[in-house]
Design a protein around this motif. Structure first.
Motif, PDB file in Angstrom:
ATOM      1  N   ASN A   1       0.838  -1.191   0.000  1.00  0.00           N
ATOM      2  CA  ASN A   1       0.000   0.000   0.000  1.00  0.00           C
ATOM      3  C   ASN A   1       0.879   1.250   0.000  1.00  0.00           C
ATOM      4  OD1 ASN A   1      -2.280   1.568   0.087  1.00  0.00           O
ATOM      5  ND2 ASN A   1      -2.939   0.907   2.121  1.00  0.00           N
ATOM      6  N   PRO A   2       0.823   2.085  -1.033  1.00  0.00           N
ATOM      7  CA  PRO A   2       1.664   3.290  -1.058  1.00  0.00           C
ATOM      8  C   PRO A   2       1.519   4.110   0.225  1.00  0.00           C
ATOM      9  CG  PRO A   2       0.583   2.996  -3.171  1.00  0.00           C
ATOM     10  CD  PRO A   2      -0.009   1.975  -2.242  1.00  0.00           C
ATOM     11  N   ASP A   3       2.636   4.576   0.758  1.00  0.00           N
ATOM     12  CA  ASP A   3       2.621   5.249   2.058  1.00  0.00           C
ATOM     13  C   ASP A   3       2.520   6.766   1.962  1.00  0.00           C
ATOM     14  OD1 ASP A   3       5.353   5.045   0.993  1.00  0.00           O
ATOM     15  OD2 ASP A   3       5.980   6.021   2.850  1.00  0.00           O
ATOM     16  N   ARG A   4       2.604   7.312   0.761  1.00  0.00           N
ATOM     17  CA  ARG A   4       2.564   8.761   0.618  1.00  0.00           C
ATOM     18  C   ARG A   4       1.211   9.202   0.050  1.00  0.00           C
ATOM     19  NH1 ARG A   4       7.612  10.890   1.289  1.00  0.00           N
ATOM     20  NH2 ARG A   4       7.137  12.798   0.148  1.00  0.00           N
ATOM     21  N   PRO A   5       0.811  10.440   0.313  1.00  0.00           N
ATOM     22  CA  PRO A   5      -0.507  10.899  -0.135  1.00  0.00           C
ATOM     23  C   PRO A   5      -0.553  11.185  -1.631  1.00  0.00           C
ATOM     24  CG  PRO A   5       0.677  12.706   0.912  1.00  0.00           C
ATOM     25  CD  PRO A   5       1.525  11.468   1.102  1.00  0.00           C
ATOM     26  N   THR A   6      -1.765  11.243  -2.155  1.00  0.00           N
ATOM     27  CA  THR A   6      -1.959  11.684  -3.539  1.00  0.00           C
ATOM     28  C   THR A   6      -1.487  13.127  -3.669  1.00  0.00           C
ATOM     29  OG1 THR A   6      -3.935  10.288  -3.640  1.00  0.00           O
ATOM     30  CG2 THR A   6      -3.668  11.944  -5.374  1.00  0.00           C
TER      31      THR A   6
ATOM     32  N   LYS B   1      -0.261   3.381  -8.275  1.00  0.00           N
ATOM     33  CA  LYS B   1       1.160   3.482  -7.938  1.00  0.00           C
ATOM     34  C   LYS B   1       1.797   4.734  -8.525  1.00  0.00           C
ATOM     35  CE  LYS B   1       0.250  -0.915  -6.950  1.00  0.00           C
ATOM     36  NZ  LYS B   1      -1.058  -1.545  -7.132  1.00  0.00           N
ATOM     37  N   THR B   2       1.415   5.103  -9.727  1.00  0.00           N
ATOM     38  CA  THR B   2       2.025   6.251 -10.400  1.00  0.00           C
ATOM     39  C   THR B   2       1.738   7.554  -9.673  1.00  0.00           C
ATOM     40  OG1 THR B   2       1.767   5.097 -12.501  1.00  0.00           O
ATOM     41  CG2 THR B   2       2.219   7.455 -12.610  1.00  0.00           C
ATOM     42  N   TYR B   3       0.513   7.669  -9.143  1.00  0.00           N
ATOM     43  CA  TYR B   3       0.092   8.934  -8.523  1.00  0.00           C
ATOM     44  C   TYR B   3      -0.362   8.751  -7.068  1.00  0.00           C
ATOM     45  CZ  TYR B   3      -0.061  10.229 -13.462  1.00  0.00           C
ATOM     46  OH  TYR B   3       0.264  10.452 -14.791  1.00  0.00           O
ATOM     47  N   ASN B   4      -0.021   7.621  -6.447  1.00  0.00           N
ATOM     48  CA  ASN B   4      -0.456   7.353  -5.071  1.00  0.00           C
ATOM     49  C   ASN B   4      -1.974   7.484  -4.935  1.00  0.00           C
ATOM     50  OD1 ASN B   4       2.047   6.743  -3.948  1.00  0.00           O
ATOM     51  ND2 ASN B   4       2.505   8.863  -3.461  1.00  0.00           N
ATOM     52  N   MET B   5      -2.701   6.886  -5.859  1.00  0.00           N
ATOM     53  CA  MET B   5      -4.164   6.965  -5.867  1.00  0.00           C
ATOM     54  C   MET B   5      -4.791   5.594  -5.616  1.00  0.00           C
ATOM     55  SD  MET B   5      -4.511   9.628  -9.090  1.00  0.00           S
ATOM     56  CE  MET B   5      -6.303   9.527  -9.217  1.00  0.00           C
ATOM     57  N   ALA B   6      -4.165   4.790  -4.747  1.00  0.00           N
ATOM     58  CA  ALA B   6      -4.623   3.412  -4.544  1.00  0.00           C
ATOM     59  C   ALA B   6      -6.082   3.350  -4.093  1.00  0.00           C
ATOM     60  CB  ALA B   6      -3.724   2.713  -3.524  1.00  0.00           C
TER      61      ALA B   6
ATOM     62  N   ALA C   1      -8.729  11.933 -12.524  1.00  0.00           N
ATOM     63  CA  ALA C   1      -7.777  10.999 -13.126  1.00  0.00           C
ATOM     64  C   ALA C   1      -7.273  11.533 -14.457  1.00  0.00           C
ATOM     65  CB  ALA C   1      -8.428   9.637 -13.310  1.00  0.00           C
ATOM     66  N   ALA C   2      -8.178  12.108 -15.251  1.00  0.00           N
ATOM     67  CA  ALA C   2      -7.770  12.716 -16.524  1.00  0.00           C
ATOM     68  C   ALA C   2      -6.794  13.854 -16.285  1.00  0.00           C
ATOM     69  CB  ALA C   2      -9.004  13.212 -17.280  1.00  0.00           C
ATOM     70  N   TYR C   3      -7.066  14.641 -15.260  1.00  0.00           N
ATOM     71  CA  TYR C   3      -6.171  15.747 -14.916  1.00  0.00           C
ATOM     72  C   TYR C   3      -4.795  15.213 -14.513  1.00  0.00           C
ATOM     73  CZ  TYR C   3      -4.335  19.892 -12.570  1.00  0.00           C
ATOM     74  OH  TYR C   3      -3.543  20.948 -12.190  1.00  0.00           O
ATOM     75  N   ALA C   4      -4.765  14.138 -13.733  1.00  0.00           N
ATOM     76  CA  ALA C   4      -3.490  13.551 -13.308  1.00  0.00           C
ATOM     77  C   ALA C   4      -2.662  13.113 -14.516  1.00  0.00           C
ATOM     78  CB  ALA C   4      -3.740  12.363 -12.382  1.00  0.00           C
TER      79      ALA C   4
ATOM     80  N   GLU D   1       8.101  11.689 -11.120  1.00  0.00           N
ATOM     81  CA  GLU D   1       9.555  11.557 -11.031  1.00  0.00           C
ATOM     82  C   GLU D   1      10.025  11.661  -9.587  1.00  0.00           C
ATOM     83  OE1 GLU D   1      13.532  11.178 -11.356  1.00  0.00           O
ATOM     84  OE2 GLU D   1      11.938  10.530 -12.730  1.00  0.00           O
ATOM     85  N   GLU D   2       9.397  12.549  -8.828  1.00  0.00           N
ATOM     86  CA  GLU D   2       9.754  12.680  -7.409  1.00  0.00           C
ATOM     87  C   GLU D   2       9.488  11.382  -6.667  1.00  0.00           C
ATOM     88  OE1 GLU D   2       8.385  15.209  -3.411  1.00  0.00           O
ATOM     89  OE2 GLU D   2       7.594  15.752  -5.387  1.00  0.00           O
ATOM     90  N   LEU D   3       8.343  10.774  -6.937  1.00  0.00           N
ATOM     91  CA  LEU D   3       8.000   9.518  -6.275  1.00  0.00           C
ATOM     92  C   LEU D   3       8.958   8.407  -6.688  1.00  0.00           C
ATOM     93  CD1 LEU D   3       5.932   8.080  -4.429  1.00  0.00           C
ATOM     94  CD2 LEU D   3       4.637   7.528  -6.504  1.00  0.00           C
ATOM     95  N   ARG D   4       9.249   8.320  -7.981  1.00  0.00           N
ATOM     96  CA  ARG D   4      10.181   7.295  -8.457  1.00  0.00           C
ATOM     97  C   ARG D   4      11.532   7.448  -7.780  1.00  0.00           C
ATOM     98  NH1 ARG D   4      14.351   6.396 -10.609  1.00  0.00           N
ATOM     99  NH2 ARG D   4      14.764   8.631 -10.735  1.00  0.00           N
ATOM    100  N   SER D   5      11.991   8.677  -7.639  1.00  0.00           N
ATOM    101  CA  SER D   5      13.276   8.947  -7.001  1.00  0.00           C
ATOM    102  C   SER D   5      13.273   8.513  -5.536  1.00  0.00           C
ATOM    103  CB  SER D   5      13.598  10.436  -7.115  1.00  0.00           C
ATOM    104  OG  SER D   5      14.826  10.735  -6.493  1.00  0.00           O
ATOM    105  N   ILE D   6      12.161   8.720  -4.853  1.00  0.00           N
ATOM    106  CA  ILE D   6      12.044   8.311  -3.448  1.00  0.00           C
ATOM    107  C   ILE D   6      12.188   6.795  -3.332  1.00  0.00           C
ATOM    108  CG2 ILE D   6      10.397   8.073  -1.533  1.00  0.00           C
ATOM    109  CD1 ILE D   6       9.370  10.879  -2.295  1.00  0.00           C
ATOM    110  N   TYR D   7      11.493   6.055  -4.192  1.00  0.00           N
ATOM    111  CA  TYR D   7      11.570   4.595  -4.134  1.00  0.00           C
ATOM    112  C   TYR D   7      12.971   4.106  -4.486  1.00  0.00           C
ATOM    113  CZ  TYR D   7       6.458   4.304  -3.779  1.00  0.00           C
ATOM    114  OH  TYR D   7       5.157   4.401  -3.366  1.00  0.00           O
ATOM    115  N   GLU D   8      13.620   4.741  -5.450  1.00  0.00           N
ATOM    116  CA  GLU D   8      14.973   4.319  -5.808  1.00  0.00           C
ATOM    117  C   GLU D   8      15.931   4.564  -4.654  1.00  0.00           C
ATOM    118  OE1 GLU D   8      18.308   4.649  -9.357  1.00  0.00           O
ATOM    119  OE2 GLU D   8      16.439   5.807  -9.514  1.00  0.00           O
ATOM    120  N   SER D   9      15.776   5.693  -3.970  1.00  0.00           N
ATOM    121  CA  SER D   9      16.636   5.976  -2.819  1.00  0.00           C
ATOM    122  C   SER D   9      16.401   4.959  -1.707  1.00  0.00           C
ATOM    123  CB  SER D   9      16.361   7.398  -2.308  1.00  0.00           C
ATOM    124  OG  SER D   9      17.200   7.708  -1.217  1.00  0.00           O
TER     125      SER D   9
END
Length: 396
Positions: A39-44, A238-243, A279-282, A291-299
C-alpha cells in the motif's frame, strides 16, 4: 445459506493472514516495521486532490456516469500513451475504464475464455491472478520465473501440451513480487509466441512508472504487433499514489476492449465522474510528482540493498516496482523466516511461497516506509546474528 460452489473454490486471500499477524503484534504494543504491505505510504499529490475537490463540487458529476466511462478520461489515456510510450491509442475503441486494475485482471478470463479452457500465469505472481480462473471455471498452468532467467518466463521450456492448450497469458513487468523488468526484445518474442500459439496476452503494467537506474520500464504495446494479440492494464494507484481512488484502465486490442466493456455494462455503471475527471487531470498535468515519487523509491531501494549487503545478506537490487525480492538464509523456509522476523525482530515481510511454488526461498519486502525505518529493520535483523556466517565467508 451456503456459499456458492464458485465462492467456496476461491483461493484464501494470502495477505489476510499476514495482516492478522501484524495487527496482533501491534495490539500487543510492539513496534512493528511493516515491510509486507503493498500500500503506497505517501498521499496523492495536492494538485490531483484539488482537481477532485473541484469536480466533486460540480452538480453535473453527481449523476450516473456513462456506462463505458467519460471520453475526457479516455482521451487523457490516449494522450498519456502517446507522450510516455509513443503508442497510438484510439480513445473510442481501444480504452476500457476500470474500477482498479484488479477488477480487470479478475474479470478478463470471463470475457475471453470458456469453461474448461486453459490460461498461463507467472509463478511467482500476484496472488489475485488466481481468482479469475475460479470465477470463469477455467484451468491454468504456470510459467516459472527464475532468477537465472532474470525472472522472465522461458517460453522454450514450456511443455508442448501447455503451449497448445493455453488461450490466455498474464505477464507483469516491472514485476510483483520480484522487482524484475522486461525488455522490448522480450516483448517482441512474446508477441511472436502468442501469434504462433494463438494466445491472448495480458500485461499488468501496474508499476510502469517505477523503473530505476535511468531505465524507463517498457510498455508491452511498444512491441511490434502487440495490439494484434493483447492488452495492457495500467493503474493510477502506484504512479500517482491513488490506490484508494480505484481508477485504472485497459488499452490495446479493440476486440478484447469491447469484451471488457460488454461485461462491465452488466456489472457496473463506471466510476464516479469526479474521480474520472481528476484521473484525466493527473494523466494530462505536470508529471514532476511522478519523477519525485520514483526517485524516493529508488533511494529507499539503495538504502535497503546497501544495508542488507553490509550485514552479509546477498541481495539482488530490483530494477523496478516498489518491492525487493530477497533470498531466505539457509535453514529456513520462506514462511518460517517471515514468522521468525516478526516474532524476534518485529519486522513484517511477505513470505515468498504465498506468490507461488517458485516463490519458495524468498521473501518480499516493500519499499513503503521511510529510509530510517528501513535502516532500523536491517539493524534488528542484524542483531539476530543470522548472517554472521556470511560475513565471515566474505572476510576470508
Amino acid at each position: 445459506m451456503e456459499l456458492s460452489y464458485k465462492l467456496q473454490k476461491l483461493p484464501t486471500q494470502f495477505f489476510a493472514s499476514l495482516v492478522q499477524k501484524v495487527n496482533k503484534a501491534i495490539a500487543e504494543g510492539r513496534d512493528v516495521i511493516n515491510l509486507g504491505q503493498g500500500n503506497p505510504d505517501r498521499p496523492t499529490p495536492t494538485h490531483i486532490v484539488k482537481a477532485l475537490q473541484e469536480a466533486a463540487a460540480d452538480p453535473d458529476t453527481h449523476k450516473y456516469s456513462l456506462f463505458r466511462g467519460m471520453l475526457e478520461l479516455k482521451q487523457a489515456v490516449s494522450n498519456f500513451y502517446k507522450r510516455e510510450y509513443n503508442v497510438d491509442i484510439d480513445p473510442n475503441e481501444e480504452v476500457a475504464i476500470l474500477g482498479g486494475a484488479k477488477v480487470g485482471l479478475v474479470e478478463l478470463p470471463l470475457c475471453v475464455l470458456n469453461p474448461g479452457d486453459y490460461m498461463l500465469l507467472p509463478d511467482p505472481g500476484y496472488p489475485d491472478y488466481l481468482s479469475g480462473p475460479v470465477l470463469a471455471d477455467v484451468h491454468f498452468d504456470t510459467m516459472p520465473l527464475l532468477e537465472e532467467n532474470d525472472f522472465l518466463p522461458d517460453y522454450n521450456t514450456l511443455p508442448d501440451e501447455v503451449k497448445k492448450r493455453a488461450k490466455l497469458m498474464y505477464l507483469n513487468y516491472p514485476n510483483n513480487p520480484t522487482g524484475a523488468t522486461a525488455t522490448i526484445e522480450f516483448f517482441n518474442k512474446t508477441v511472436q509466441f502468442a501469434k504462433e500459439h494463438d494466445i491472448t496476452v495480458v500485461h499488468d503494467f501496474a508499476y510502469g512508472a517505477l523503473g530505476f537506474d535511468g531505465e524507463k520500464p517498457v510498455s508491452f504495446l511498444q512491441a511490434e504487433g502487440a495490439k494484434e494479440v493483447g492488452v495492457e492494464f495500467y493503474t493510477l494507484s502506484k504512479t500517482y499514489n491513488m490506490a484508494g481512488w480505484r481508477v485504472a484502465f485497459a488499452v490495446g486490442n479493440r476486440d478484447i476492449i469491447e469484451a471488457i466493456n460488454l461485461l462491465q455494462d452488466h456489472l457496473f455503471c463506471s466510476l464516479f465522474p469526479a474521480v474520472q475527471q481528476a484521473a484525466a487531470y493527473a494523466l494530462n498535468s505536470d508529471q514532476s510528482c511522478v519523477e519525485e515519487l520514483r526517485s524516493i523509491y529508488e533511494s529507499r531501494r539503495n538504502v535497503l540493498v546497501e544495508e542488507a549487503c553490509r550485514i552479509g545478506w546477498n541481495v539482488r537490487a530490483p530494477k523496478g516496482s516498489f518491492f525487493a525480492w530477497l533470498p531466505v538464509p539457509e535453514g529456513f523456509t520462506s514462511q518460517e523466516f517471515s514468522d521468525y522476523l516478526l516474532d524476534k525482530a518485529d519486522v513484517a515481510v511477505a513470505s515468498g511461497n504465498g506468490f507461488g511454488e517458485h516463490g519458495e526461498g524468498y521473501i518480499r519486502v516493500g519499499l513503503l516506509v521511510e529510509e530510517e525505518r528501513l535502516r532500523e529493520a536491517i539493524r534488528r535483523i542484524e542483531a539476530l546474528g543470522i548472517f554472521q556466517k556470511e560475513i565471515a565467508k566474505v572476510q576470508k
